[in-house]
Design a protein around this motif. Structure first.
Motif, short mmCIF file in Angstrom:
data_model
loop_
_atom_site.label_atom_id
_atom_site.label_comp_id
_atom_site.label_asym_id
_atom_site.label_seq_id
_atom_site.Cartn_x
_atom_site.Cartn_y
_atom_site.Cartn_z
N MET A 1 -8.02 -12.42 7.78
CA MET A 1 -8.42 -11.24 6.88
C MET A 1 -9.50 -11.62 5.88
SD MET A 1 -6.60 -8.46 7.69
CE MET A 1 -5.73 -7.16 6.79
N ASP A 2 -10.21 -10.56 5.43
CA ASP A 2 -10.92 -11.06 4.08
C ASP A 2 -10.21 -10.83 2.97
OD1 ASP A 2 -13.22 -11.66 5.70
OD2 ASP A 2 -13.64 -9.25 5.66
N GLY A 3 -10.06 -11.70 2.21
CA GLY A 3 -9.25 -11.65 0.73
C GLY A 3 -9.07 -12.86 0.09
N ARG B 1 -5.63 -5.23 -1.64
CA ARG B 1 -4.42 -5.30 -2.33
C ARG B 1 -4.85 -6.16 -3.59
NH1 ARG B 1 -0.72 -6.58 2.72
NH2 ARG B 1 -1.57 -4.90 3.92
N THR B 2 -5.99 -6.01 -3.94
CA THR B 2 -6.31 -6.90 -5.06
C THR B 2 -7.44 -5.84 -5.93
OG1 THR B 2 -8.64 -7.98 -4.20
CG2 THR B 2 -6.39 -9.07 -4.09
N ARG B 3 -7.69 -6.45 -7.04
CA ARG B 3 -8.94 -5.49 -8.04
C ARG B 3 -9.69 -7.00 -8.32
NH1 ARG B 3 -5.62 -1.43 -10.63
NH2 ARG B 3 -5.10 -2.90 -12.17
N PRO B 4 -11.10 -6.59 -8.45
CA PRO B 4 -11.94 -7.68 -9.08
C PRO B 4 -11.95 -7.68 -10.50
CG PRO B 4 -13.25 -5.82 -8.20
CD PRO B 4 -11.72 -5.50 -7.92
N ASP B 5 -12.07 -8.89 -11.07
CA ASP B 5 -11.72 -9.00 -12.47
C ASP B 5 -12.63 -10.30 -12.68
OD1 ASP B 5 -10.78 -9.26 -14.95
OD2 ASP B 5 -8.87 -10.07 -14.44
N GLY B 6 -13.92 -10.49 -12.65
CA GLY B 6 -14.87 -11.53 -12.99
C GLY B 6 -14.69 -12.61 -12.07
N ASP B 7 -14.21 -13.60 -12.77
CA ASP B 7 -13.91 -14.87 -11.97
C ASP B 7 -12.64 -15.07 -11.71
OD1 ASP B 7 -13.31 -15.39 -14.46
OD2 ASP B 7 -14.50 -17.39 -14.68
N ARG B 8 -12.01 -13.82 -12.02
CA ARG B 8 -10.45 -13.91 -11.69
C ARG B 8 -10.19 -12.69 -10.63
NH1 ARG B 8 -7.79 -17.12 -15.28
NH2 ARG B 8 -5.82 -16.03 -14.68
N ALA B 9 -8.93 -12.93 -10.12
CA ALA B 9 -8.82 -11.61 -9.13
C ALA B 9 -7.44 -10.98 -9.68
CB ALA B 9 -8.51 -12.01 -7.50
N GLN B 10 -7.28 -9.70 -9.63
CA GLN B 10 -5.99 -9.06 -9.92
C GLN B 10 -5.18 -8.53 -8.50
OE1 GLN B 10 -5.36 -6.38 -13.07
NE2 GLN B 10 -7.09 -7.01 -14.26
N ILE B 11 -3.99 -9.36 -8.79
CA ILE B 11 -3.31 -9.32 -7.47
C ILE B 11 -2.23 -8.02 -7.68
CG2 ILE B 11 -1.69 -10.43 -5.89
CD1 ILE B 11 -4.38 -11.75 -6.10
N SER C 1 -2.86 -11.80 -12.66
CA SER C 1 -4.25 -12.13 -12.61
C SER C 1 -4.37 -13.82 -12.21
CB SER C 1 -5.12 -11.83 -13.87
OG SER C 1 -6.14 -12.53 -14.11
N LEU C 2 -5.29 -14.25 -11.10
CA LEU C 2 -5.51 -15.55 -10.76
C LEU C 2 -6.69 -16.00 -10.72
CD1 LEU C 2 -3.23 -15.53 -7.34
CD2 LEU C 2 -2.35 -16.06 -9.81
N PRO C 3 -6.98 -17.27 -11.28
CA PRO C 3 -8.53 -17.79 -11.32
C PRO C 3 -8.85 -17.93 -9.97
CG PRO C 3 -6.81 -19.43 -11.94
CD PRO C 3 -5.98 -18.09 -11.85
N ALA D 1 4.10 -9.39 -8.30
CA ALA D 1 2.83 -8.48 -8.32
C ALA D 1 3.30 -7.24 -8.02
CB ALA D 1 1.70 -9.10 -7.54
N SER D 2 2.70 -6.11 -8.45
CA SER D 2 2.84 -4.84 -8.13
C SER D 2 1.44 -4.25 -8.97
CB SER D 2 3.94 -4.08 -8.65
OG SER D 2 4.04 -3.76 -9.97
N PRO D 3 1.25 -3.12 -8.57
CA PRO D 3 -0.08 -2.33 -9.12
C PRO D 3 0.22 -2.13 -10.52
CG PRO D 3 0.68 -1.00 -7.00
CD PRO D 3 1.52 -2.16 -7.37
N HIS D 4 1.57 -2.04 -11.10
CA HIS D 4 1.91 -1.66 -12.44
C HIS D 4 1.74 -2.91 -13.11
CE1 HIS D 4 2.50 2.53 -11.39
NE2 HIS D 4 3.53 2.23 -10.64
#
Ligand code: AMP
Ligand code: MG
Length: 413
Positions: free
Chosen positions: A65-67, A128-138, A85-87, A78-81
């Motif tokens: 997958m792409d991810g 299942r992630t959200r972009p967050d600059g140079d980090r990813a929100q899981i 955040s991972l670098p 991790a959950s939507p609530h």
């Protein structure tokens, strides 16, 4: 070998059963030796030896997958609530791997088909992630091993991937390419010489003129040979002259010879006598309708088929005997290469017992309707028919409603 019985202007003394002719052929014909062929040209050919996988496919653990490639344990909560955040350390693309190691609490952006970097044990899809600059929100947890295609999961090295006798499919040659197998041993295609005889014949491509007719059989036979995996070669038409037929037979270096016309009991039917003189005339006259004036001979070990000139007989004798031989030489199944359906008969079929009948039929509304023709000279009956039924030797009648096997002319299997 019994002395040659010359049936010209006397008729056949006896007729050999179809089953006996088939048994003779199956006894004496085996697949030709193999040749090596580039895999990219091997589709449709018959594999002669097993192909063993030289390498694993895939050759490395890869993303499905792409991810993000990460460590599953780091995102267990991790959950939507409660996103985690991972670098992002870097990225792994197909053919351009990330060369570092994913440590605890780290992620690498990864695309489908890219190598999974060391340290990562799962690929979390980008959805299942959200972009967050140079980090990813899981936003979700994931199980260890998810979305990773393991090395060798498609093909394990050392395993047999394709077995002998296999008629190579398009996907087979694709598979060979993926393994880096550039050439394969395949059964050699039989070379088939088509010799046509008849003083009345004009070459295909001419228009019929006066009492002369155009040779249709060479054209039909060449297409049949192609269909069965052979390499046809049509020789110039021979007149009904014994010496010329003899010479043409001696000149041929093919694996199979089809000698069409002059195979019967007419005054100018020289073929059987020539075969008996040069080699072995194993069969002449078969309990079959049409195509009873068919012969099978051997020049040394090479089979020669004496095919009747009547076009329907020619088709029938080719399919039952010569085609079987071409197919077997080429490593294919000996069975008739027509799709077969079993359907009830609409009207009754009759035949003489002790003879196999090749009956041209129509299939209409799920019922089998025999064409009211028995002649062997009218080729159009086989273009009108949907297929044929082989009426068994032991039957002299088949009643309406009985189920028969129809071999359909259309569709090659
Ligand atoms: P033969 O087997 O030579 O006795 O021929 C039987 C019938 O088939 C005769 O009417 C021939 O004219 C016809 N015939 C023979 N050879 C061919 C051919 N190559 N194409 C079309 N008809 C043929
Ligand atoms: Mg003739």
């Amino acid at each position: 070998m019994p002395p040659f019985y010359d049936p010209r202007m006397r008729g056949f003394r006896d007729r050999t059963a179809v089953a006996a002719v088939l048994a003779l052929l199956d006894n004496r014909i085996a697949a030709l030796p193999s040749e090596s062929l580039p895999s990219i040209h091997a589709a449709g050919r018959v594999l002669a030896e097993p192909v063993v996988a030289p390498v694993a496919v895939p050759g490395f653990d890869r993303a499905a997958m792409d991810g993000y490639a990460l460590r599953a344990a780091d995102i267990a909560d991790a959950s939507p609530h409660t996103p985690i955040s991972l670098p992002i350390l870097g990225e792994s693309l197909p053919g351009r791997p990330f060369t570092g190691t994913v440590g605890p609490g780290e992620a690498v952006r990864i695309m489908t088909g890219a190598p999974v970097p060391a340290g990562a044990d799962a690929v979390l899809p980008v959805e299942r992630t959200r972009p967050d600059g140079d980090r990813a929100q899981i936003l979700e947890s994931i199980a260890v091993g998810r979305n990773i295609g393991r090395r060798g999961e498609d093909i394990t090295p050392g395993n047999i991937v394709l077995s002998p006798g296999r008629r190579l499919r398009p996907q087979d040659v694709g598979l060979l390419a993926s393994l880096g197998v550039v050439s394969v041993p395949v059964v050699r295609r039989p070379r088939v010489d088509i010799l046509i005889t008849g003083d009345e014949l004009l070459p295909a491509g001419s228009a019929p003129k006066g009492y002369r007719i155009v040779d249709s059989n060479s054209v039909m036979l060449a297409a049949l040979v192609e269909r069965d995996g052979g390499i046809p070669h049509i020789e110039p038409i021979l007149p009904d002259r014994r010496e010329l037929i003899r010479e043409a037979l001696l000149d041929s270096a093919a694996d199979v010879i089809l000698l069409c016309g002059g195979s019967s009991v007419g005054q100018e039917d020289h073929a059987p006598g020539v075969i008996a003189e040069l080699g072995e005339l194993a069969v002449h006259g078969i309990a079959l309708r049409p195509a009873s004036p068919t012969g099978v001979g051997f020049l040394e070990s090479r089979p020669v088929f004496l095919l009747p000139g009547n076009p329907v007989s020619c088709l029938c004798a080719y399919d039952l005997f010569a085609g079987r031989t071409v197919r077997r030489f080429g490593g294919r199944s000996v069975e008739l290469p027509y799709p077969t359906v079993s359907l009830p008969l609409r009207s009754k079929l009759t035949s003489a017992t002790g003879r196999l009948d090749y009956v041209r039929v129509l299939v209409r509304d799920g019922l089998v309707e025999p064409l009211a023709v028995t002649g062997a000279s009218m080729l159009s009956t086989t273009t009108v028919a949907d297929g044929f039924v082989l009426m068994p030797v032991e039957r002299d009648e088949i009643s309406p409603g009985e189920i028969v096997d129809v071999h359909l002319y259309d569709g090659i299997i």
